[in-house]
Design a protein around this motif. Structure first.
Motif, PDB file in Angstrom:
ATOM      1  N   UNK A   1      -6.672  12.370   2.734  1.00 54.56           N
ATOM      2  CA  UNK A   1      -5.237  12.780   2.532  1.00 54.56           C
ATOM      3  C   UNK A   1      -4.539  12.065   4.012  1.00 54.56           C
ATOM      4  N   UNK A   2      -4.945  12.068   4.455  1.00 57.36           N
ATOM      5  CA  UNK A   2      -4.749  11.798   6.044  1.00 57.36           C
ATOM      6  C   UNK A   2      -4.942  10.010   5.970  1.00 57.36           C
ATOM      7  N   UNK A   3      -5.442   9.044   5.077  1.00 62.68           N
ATOM      8  CA  UNK A   3      -5.180   8.283   5.435  1.00 62.68           C
ATOM      9  C   UNK A   3      -4.684   7.048   5.210  1.00 62.68           C
TER      10      UNK A   3
ATOM     11  N   UNK B   1     -26.790  12.634  12.496  1.00 63.47           N
ATOM     12  CA  UNK B   1     -27.250  12.888  11.566  1.00 63.47           C
ATOM     13  C   UNK B   1     -26.050  13.431  10.054  1.00 63.47           C
ATOM     14  N   UNK B   2     -25.398  12.889  11.059  1.00 61.60           N
ATOM     15  CA  UNK B   2     -23.325  12.788  10.914  1.00 61.60           C
ATOM     16  C   UNK B   2     -23.237  11.415  10.684  1.00 61.60           C
ATOM     17  N   UNK B   3     -24.192  10.532  11.187  1.00 59.12           N
ATOM     18  CA  UNK B   3     -23.471   8.871  11.286  1.00 59.12           C
ATOM     19  C   UNK B   3     -23.282   8.701   9.841  1.00 59.12           C
ATOM     20  N   UNK B   4     -23.942   8.605   8.790  1.00 59.11           N
ATOM     21  CA  UNK B   4     -23.683   8.069   7.778  1.00 59.11           C
ATOM     22  C   UNK B   4     -22.467   8.694   6.418  1.00 59.11           C
ATOM     23  N   UNK B   5     -22.466   9.538   6.957  1.00 57.20           N
ATOM     24  CA  UNK B   5     -20.856  10.264   6.429  1.00 57.20           C
ATOM     25  C   UNK B   5     -20.494   9.674   7.421  1.00 57.20           C
ATOM     26  N   UNK B   6     -20.080   9.104   8.447  1.00 58.03           N
ATOM     27  CA  UNK B   6     -18.482   8.426   9.080  1.00 58.03           C
ATOM     28  C   UNK B   6     -18.584   7.160   8.196  1.00 58.03           C
ATOM     29  N   UNK B   7     -19.349   6.357   7.103  1.00 55.63           N
ATOM     30  CA  UNK B   7     -19.020   5.271   6.699  1.00 55.63           C
ATOM     31  C   UNK B   7     -18.735   5.190   5.478  1.00 55.63           C
ATOM     32  N   UNK B   8     -19.085   6.820   5.024  1.00 50.63           N
ATOM     33  CA  UNK B   8     -18.875   7.245   3.327  1.00 50.63           C
ATOM     34  C   UNK B   8     -16.994   7.258   3.665  1.00 50.63           C
ATOM     35  N   UNK B   9     -17.095   7.857   5.031  1.00 51.99           N
ATOM     36  CA  UNK B   9     -15.096   8.764   4.919  1.00 51.99           C
ATOM     37  C   UNK B   9     -14.570   7.116   4.595  1.00 51.99           C
ATOM     38  N   UNK B  10     -15.193   6.567   5.724  1.00 50.79           N
ATOM     39  CA  UNK B  10     -13.843   5.297   5.939  1.00 50.79           C
ATOM     40  C   UNK B  10     -13.810   4.272   5.163  1.00 50.79           C
ATOM     41  N   UNK B  11     -15.201   4.619   4.081  1.00 55.64           N
ATOM     42  CA  UNK B  11     -14.933   3.316   2.376  1.00 55.64           C
ATOM     43  C   UNK B  11     -14.540   4.368   1.750  1.00 55.64           C
ATOM     44  N   UNK B  12     -14.261   5.623   1.640  1.00 56.50           N
ATOM     45  CA  UNK B  12     -12.989   6.162   0.582  1.00 56.50           C
ATOM     46  C   UNK B  12     -11.904   5.804   0.830  1.00 56.50           C
ATOM     47  N   UNK B  13     -11.770   5.458   2.089  1.00 56.69           N
ATOM     48  CA  UNK B  13     -10.171   5.257   2.952  1.00 56.69           C
ATOM     49  C   UNK B  13     -10.241   3.516   2.901  1.00 56.69           C
ATOM     50  N   UNK B  14     -10.979   2.877   1.986  1.00 57.83           N
ATOM     51  CA  UNK B  14     -10.659   1.000   1.773  1.00 57.83           C
ATOM     52  C   UNK B  14     -11.212   0.568   2.764  1.00 57.83           C
ATOM     53  N   UNK B  15     -11.935   1.173   3.889  1.00 62.05           N
ATOM     54  CA  UNK B  15     -12.488   0.327   4.375  1.00 62.05           C
ATOM     55  C   UNK B  15     -13.771  -0.553   4.266  1.00 62.05           C
ATOM     56  N   UNK B  16     -13.663  -1.825   4.598  1.00 59.67           N
ATOM     57  CA  UNK B  16     -15.503  -2.292   4.370  1.00 59.67           C
ATOM     58  C   UNK B  16     -16.023  -2.386   5.518  1.00 59.67           C
ATOM     59  N   UNK B  17     -17.019  -1.308   5.111  1.00 57.25           N
ATOM     60  CA  UNK B  17     -18.010  -1.120   6.621  1.00 57.25           C
ATOM     61  C   UNK B  17     -18.998  -1.571   6.789  1.00 57.25           C
ATOM     62  N   UNK B  18     -19.217  -2.112   7.774  1.00 52.46           N
ATOM     63  CA  UNK B  18     -20.633  -2.351   7.831  1.00 52.46           C
ATOM     64  C   UNK B  18     -21.737  -1.301   8.684  1.00 52.46           C
TER      65      UNK B  18
END
Length: 158
Positions: free
Chosen positions: A116-118, A134-151
């Motif tokens: 909601x904040x993006x 352990x949280x590393x893979x969650x960062x990618x999910x959050x950024x993908x949901x915000x519409x980013x292309x994530x590597x």
């Protein structure tokens, strides 16, 4: 009462912790997420505290409990020592009522709330180095949901 040491094996620790809650007749909600999501879960599930088995950013041999109070507080040294004292004395009261236990996945609600904040008008390509946490893979999910292309780089826990 004998206090058992926390082991390197997360599943052993989780099983022991759940058994302790069961025998204390304490209601609990089990979810397998990381620190920011644990604090979020206090609000989402309307609980006023949490206990999380974690080594945080340390090696797994430093597993321990992170205890939170209220909705966003973390127990500090004096409070933790008081709990230790209570455990060592073994003077526990019988619970007045037994609650229901359940498993929850709060990550979808967390993802929706954070996003909601993006308000990013452009799609960026972002490299996420999860540092093998352990949280590393969650960062990618959050950024993908915000519409980013994530590597993803180092997004699997070690």
């Amino acid at each position: 009462m004998q206090i058992q040491p926390i082991t390197k094996n997360f599943n052993d620790n989780r099983t022991s912790f759940k058994a302790g809650l069961y025998f204390a007749k304490s209601p609990y909600i089990l979810f397998n997420k990381k620190t920011p999501i644990s604090y979020f879960a206090n609000y989402e599930l309307k609980t006023r505290g949490a206990a999380m088995i974690t080594a945080s950013h340390n090696p797994k041999e430093f597993n321990g409990l992170k205890l939170s109070t209220g909705y966003s507080g973390t127990m500090m040294t004096d409070e933790i020592q008081e709990i230790r004292k209570l455990c060592e004395e073994g003077n526990f009261s019988e619970p007045t009522k037994k609650g229901a236990n359940r498993t929850e996945d709060v990550f979808p609600a967390y993802l929706e709330t954070v996003n909601k904040y993006f308000d990013i008008p452009k799609k960026y390509k972002i490299v996420v180095d999860g540092c093998c946490t352990g949280s590393g893979r969650k960062y990618a999910e959050v950024l993908r949901k915000a519409g980013m292309e994530v590597i993803e780089q180092n997004c699997e826990p070690d």
